[in-house]
Enzyme design. Structure first.
Site, PDB file in Angstrom:
ATOM      1  N   LYS A 176     -68.165  12.642  35.335  1.00 54.69           N
ATOM      2  CA  LYS A 176     -68.563  11.756  34.428  1.00 54.69           C
ATOM      3  C   LYS A 176     -68.740  11.842  33.021  1.00 54.69           C
ATOM      4  O   LYS A 176     -68.882  11.151  31.896  1.00 54.69           O
ATOM      5  CB  LYS A 176     -69.272  10.276  34.731  1.00 54.69           C
ATOM      6  CG  LYS A 176     -69.584   9.579  35.962  1.00 54.69           C
ATOM      7  CD  LYS A 176     -70.262   8.546  36.654  1.00 54.69           C
ATOM      8  CE  LYS A 176     -69.610   8.054  37.992  1.00 54.69           C
ATOM      9  NZ  LYS A 176     -69.376   8.357  38.810  1.00 54.69           N
ATOM     10  N   GLU A 179     -76.799   5.013  29.710  1.00 58.88           N
ATOM     11  CA  GLU A 179     -76.075   4.149  28.898  1.00 58.88           C
ATOM     12  C   GLU A 179     -76.546   3.306  28.845  1.00 58.88           C
ATOM     13  O   GLU A 179     -77.568   2.795  29.112  1.00 58.88           O
ATOM     14  CB  GLU A 179     -74.780   4.089  29.944  1.00 58.88           C
ATOM     15  CG  GLU A 179     -74.015   5.249  29.670  1.00 58.88           C
ATOM     16  CD  GLU A 179     -72.405   4.452  30.808  1.00 58.88           C
ATOM     17  OE1 GLU A 179     -71.341   5.451  30.834  1.00 58.88           O
ATOM     18  OE2 GLU A 179     -72.959   3.947  31.022  1.00 58.88           O
ATOM     19  N   HIS A 205     -75.066  -1.619  44.665  1.00 60.84           N
ATOM     20  CA  HIS A 205     -74.246  -0.558  44.201  1.00 60.84           C
ATOM     21  C   HIS A 205     -72.568  -0.570  44.765  1.00 60.84           C
ATOM     22  O   HIS A 205     -71.161   0.439  43.987  1.00 60.84           O
ATOM     23  CB  HIS A 205     -74.016   0.660  43.307  1.00 60.84           C
ATOM     24  CG  HIS A 205     -75.707   0.164  42.328  1.00 60.84           C
ATOM     25  ND1 HIS A 205     -75.481  -0.616  41.109  1.00 60.84           N
ATOM     26  CD2 HIS A 205     -76.775   1.121  42.372  1.00 60.84           C
ATOM     27  CE1 HIS A 205     -76.959   0.224  40.527  1.00 60.84           C
ATOM     28  NE2 HIS A 205     -78.105   0.328  41.328  1.00 60.84           N
ATOM     29  N   ARG A 241     -58.101   7.533  43.093  1.00 58.41           N
ATOM     30  CA  ARG A 241     -57.265   7.815  43.801  1.00 58.41           C
ATOM     31  C   ARG A 241     -56.616   6.156  43.940  1.00 58.41           C
ATOM     32  O   ARG A 241     -56.987   5.202  43.607  1.00 58.41           O
ATOM     33  CB  ARG A 241     -57.830   7.691  45.458  1.00 58.41           C
ATOM     34  CG  ARG A 241     -59.135   7.226  45.166  1.00 58.41           C
ATOM     35  CD  ARG A 241     -60.480   8.057  46.802  1.00 58.41           C
ATOM     36  NE  ARG A 241     -61.672   7.299  45.951  1.00 58.41           N
ATOM     37  CZ  ARG A 241     -61.670   5.656  46.587  1.00 58.41           C
ATOM     38  NH1 ARG A 241     -61.149   5.094  47.929  1.00 58.41           N
ATOM     39  NH2 ARG A 241     -63.300   5.635  46.352  1.00 58.41           N
TER      40      ARG A 241
END
Length: 236
Positions: free
Chosen positions: A53, A137, A172, A233
């Site tokens: 990430k 973040e 999540h 994907r």
């Protein structure tokens, strides 16, 4: 190995991995490439580019894709991470660099709780992914989760096939997906779609993929959106 051996025995020229874990396994894709078998999907390099990430966000910044303010650097010292969180301003979100599926994630409301949250995220990330690197973040208090489907060929061409709202989640994990996403203006849809295609082109993507964005729905943000991650994907 068993899949590749079966493909060789039967003279198979191409393999489509479906949408399970094998579809995002760069090692499997590389093994197919070395065996001369076509993988119906992105190259191993594209999977690797989005698998980390922190590295992915650096690539997205290079492509001009909007990013949530944060820290994605290599220095993983406790003091440095705490300092970066203080600079960003609380609340912040801690995320596992190598992760996904909600593992290794914590919202940190203040500096006092930062170290405990960091330690917990690292343990969870190490257990789940074998990698405890973190990114930080700014935590968006009222975001919407919007995903854009992209499709790219081997010649650098790409299109977006519109979006879906995946904001209704539990732990999540998405519960409901709604398409088209409600409340999207024509201009916002085009801007988000164009950003998704730029993201895919930046990593040389091939085939169907899903680019995920956070859409800031808080007052005064006027449709601001930020890259979150890309699933290399067909997302379901």
């Amino acid at each position: 190995d068993a899949v590749i051996e079966a493909a060789k025995r039967t003279g198979t020229g191409a393999i489509h991995p479906g949408y399970g874990f094998l579809s995002e396994n760069g090692t499997f894709v590389k093994a197919l490439e070395q065996a001369g078998i076509t993988f119906v999907g992105p190259p191993a390099s594209a999977i690797a580019a989005m698998g980390d990430k922190s590295a992915a966000k650096a690539r997205m910044a290079n492509a001009g894709v909007p990013l949530v303010p944060g820290y994605h650097g290599d220095d993983q010292g406790d003091a440095l991470l705490r300092s970066e969180a203080d600079k960003i301003g609380y609340p912040v979100m801690l995320k596992a660099s190598a992760g996904g599926g909600g593992k290794g994630m914590r919202v940190v409301e203040s500096g006092e709780g930062f170290q405990a949250a960091l330690d917990g995220c690292r343990r969870e990330s190490k257990a789940a992914f074998g990698d405890d690197r973190m990114l930080i973040e700014k935590y968006l208090v009222q975001p919407r989760h919007v995903e854009v489907q992209v499709f790219c060929d081997r010649y650098g061409n790409g299109v977006y096939l519109f979006e879906r709202d995946c904001s209704v989640q539990r732990r999540h994990q998405k519960v409901i997906e709604e398409a088209p996403a409600p409340g999207m203006t024509t201009e916002l849809r085009a801007a988000m779609g164009d950003a998704a295609v730029r993201a895919a082109r930046e990593i040389g993507y091939v085939g169907a993929g899903t680019v995920e964005f956070l859409l800031d729905s808080s007052p005064g943000q006027d449709g601001a959106f930020y890259f979150m991650e890309m699933n290399t994907r067909l997302q379901v």
